[in-house]
Design a protein around this motif. Structure first.
Motif: not given
Length: 666
Positions: A483-485, A519-520, A526-528, A539-541
């Protein structure tokens, strides 16, 4: 021959009946000093041997060295006697007319001994062959537990036990009885051996009075009280089954394979076969159930008391267990299939890898695990790699194969469900069953997806794990398995942290396993800020984070506008009600006010009436007191009243009449 008329001295056994012994029979290392006439009357073989010796000595006719001749005459060796010295002692006592005890443990050996000594009915009535055959038919072969004991004793009696059909008869009894008998007649009840007959009978009666338990899905006698099954009977049945499984686990592998084959041929309940295989594997394969070491201390002690099987024997035993495991049955998602738990199957798989079992056995075991993978845990999947060719710490290839078999099973189920739906169309339940099956498969896939993400996070710190192997396992599941990654992002972050020297291309390939759209908002934040991610992934995040923020803001604004609209509608409705005095709400309020006003008026009138009655009563009491004083002063009438206890009437207040009622005249 009583017990005191026989004695054992070292390696010699003597029959002390008062008469000198005239024959010595050697069985193994034991010498039996006996008399020839009791033996010759029951055993044709001993009769022939003794007769041949007498004829030989009579034909020689030499009287020199009489002692040596007599010594030769008395000596008869029986080197290959079945059962050894103990069984020959029992046979000798039978020849002397002593009552011997026949049990399930020595019945087969006594039958072989009787056949060896040719103690048949043709030679003497009520001989040992008929006695043992009758005991086997009436006591041993009617009970699977007793048949297991007899079969175990046959291991030391080959090939004679096989030639006499004892082995096959015991196997048939073990495989046939459970399919047709209930628990009480199947195993008896778990009464300790060696107890007195009265105590054993009392315990047997107590357990049997509780009733028989369910066996093969048939209610064999337990009566339900308040919808509950008898706890004592259920516990007794469970103990009986476990004890029978332990008895089967004591068999050697060749005999056990024959028993299992016979059970499968008889279409015995799969739960019974599974339970027996589990018990046999845990007892015979060292280290298989290390996690339950403290709980199975007695089993481990029993297994360690005997010699450990060799690696080849363990491999053969393991392959036998895997081959004979019944196919998994369709059950609800809340329970594992059959009695075989997922943890036990993973234990078998680890042992198969250690012992280097055949490829077919390992593949069958992996497919069986895949059929119930949703019940596995992270500890189950963390299987060490025992191959010298693989550098990773854990066996990732094995887990990838299991996941592949799991997905194959999910793909096969819709076709099976469709066929079942066509068959159930007449009943009208096909659509409901297909829908529930589809929902169950989705839930299983989500559970397995979360399990695989957790496994990836655990193995990502392995320095020898290649990016391709990590990506292959992560991409083995379809998109709708998660459902989420967020879990997948965590495993990617751990992998990049543990492998800082991989190239940018490999980093982008690793980050490509996750879908930034799933991604939530917390994971995107966090990823950014994650410096380990490559620029393209960041960039995608950021892009999808902006989209999520816009959607969130738009949703908040729409919700606020919707709330304002609802508030305006409510205000307008209230204003309309106020304007429309003749509306139903206004009419209801007017009716309630009128009812309250009437109740208050009624209460006020009742209070006034009570006040008037109280004033009248006060005046009447005052008049009564004045009359009593006057009577006391006059004397006559008051004295008569006090003397004879007469009472004159007084005024009575009747509240509901709201007046003072005069008393009746005497």
């Amino acid at each position: 021959m009583a017990a005191e008329k026989s004695s054992s001295r070292g390696q010699a056994w003597f029959c002390t009946t008062g008469l000198p012994t005239d024959i010595v029979i050697e069985v193994g290392e034991m010498s039996f000093h006996l008399h020839k006439f009791p033996l010759m009357s029951k055993s044709r073989k001993l009769h022939q041997l003794i007769t041949e010796i007498e004829q030989k000595n009579g034909a020689d006719g030499e009287e020199e060295e009489i002692e040596e001749v007599e010594e030769d005459f008395h000596h008869i060796p029986l080197p290959d006697f079945p059962g050894g010295a103990e069984i020959f002692e029992a046979a000798a006592k039978f020849c002397y007319g002593v009552k011997i005890e026949i049990t399930a443990w020595n019945a087969a050996a006594l039958r072989c001994a009787a056949e060896y000594l040719e103690m048949t009915e043709e030679f003497a009535e009520e001989n040992l062959v008929s006695r043992t055959e009758r005991f086997l038919a009436q006591s041993v072969l009617r009970s699977p537990r007793e048949s297991v004991k007899a079969l175990k004793s046959c291991e030391a009696l080959l090939p004679m036990a096989e030639d006499l059909g004892l082995v096959q008869r015991c196997v048939e009894s073990i495989a046939t009885r459970p399919a047709s008998a209930d628990m009480s007649s199947l195993f008896g009840w778990p009464i300790k051996e060696g107890s007195s007959g009265r105590a054993a009978a009392a315990a047997d009666a107590k357990l049997q009075s509780a009733a028989a338990a369910l066996w093969n899905g048939i209610d064999t006698g337990i009566r339900r009280k308040n919808g509950l099954r008898s706890t004592a009977a259920s516990a007794a049945a469970a103990v009986a089954v476990d004890s029978w499984f332990e008895d089967l686990a004591a068999l050697s592998l060749p005999f056990y394979k024959r028993v299992i084959s016979a059970m499968r041929a008889k279409d015995l309940n799969a739960d019974v076969i599974e339970g027996s295989l589990i018990s046999y594997a845990k007892r015979s394969i060292p280290g298989l159930s290390r996690s339950n070491r403290h709980h199975n201390a007695s089993t481990a002690a029993a297994a360690s008391s005997g010699p450990l099987p060799s690696e080849a024997e363990q491999r053969e035993l393991l392959e036998t267990v895997i081959t004979n495991l019944p196919q998994s049955k369709k059950k609800s998602s809340s329970s594992s299939s059959g009695l075989v738990t997922t943890r036990f199957l993973f234990g078998l798989l680890r042992t198969a890898n250690i012992l280097r079992a055949s490829e077919a056995s390992r593949t069958a075991l992996e497919r069986r695990i895949a059929s119930q993978l949703e019940h596995a845990t992270l500890d189950d999947l963390l299987m060490p790699s025992y191959s010298y060719l693989v550098e990773t710490l854990y066996d990732v290839d094995c887990v990838e194969r299991i996941v592949g078999f799991f997905l194959e099973g999910l793909e096969e189920r819709p076709a099976t469900a469709a066929a079942a739906e066509e068959d159930a169309d007449d009943d009208g339940d096909g659509e409901e069953e297909a829908g529930s099956s589809l929902c169950t498969d989705k839930n299983k896939l989500l559970v397995v997806g979360k399990l695989v993400d957790t496994y990836l996070s655990e193995i990502a710190s392995d320095a020898n794990l290649k990016p391709d192997k990590f990506c292959n396992l992560a991409l083995s599941l379809p998109d709708h398995a998660r459902m989420f990654d967020d879990g997948l992002y965590r495993s990617v972050d751990v992998y990049l942290k543990a492998h800082p020297r991989i190239t940018e291309e490999e980093k982008e390939r690793v980050c490509g396993v996750m879908d930034c759209q799933k991604l939530t908002l917390e994971a995107c934040t966090h990823a950014a800020q994650n410096e380990r991610l490559p620029l393209r992934a960041v960039v995608q995040v950021l892009f999808f984070e902006q989209l999520q923020l816009r959607r969130a803001i738009a949703g908040t604004l729409m919700a606020a506008e919707h709330e304002e609209d609802e508030e305006e509608e409510e205000d307008e409705a209230a204003e309309g009600e106020r304007r429309e005095g003749g509306g139903w709400r206004g009419a209801a309020a007017i009716r309630e006010n009128q009812v309250l006003r009437l109740d208050m008026d009624s209460m006020r009138s009742r209070v006034q009436g009570l006040e008037r009655e109280c004033s009248r009563m006060r005046k009447a009491i005052e008049r009564m007191d004045r009359g009593a004083v006057a009577a006391a002063a006059g004397g006559g009438r008051g004295k008569l009243a006090r003397r004879f206890g007469c009472k004159f009437g007084t005024q009575v207040c009747v509240s509901h009449h709201r007046t003072v009622v005069a008393p009746r005249k005497s």
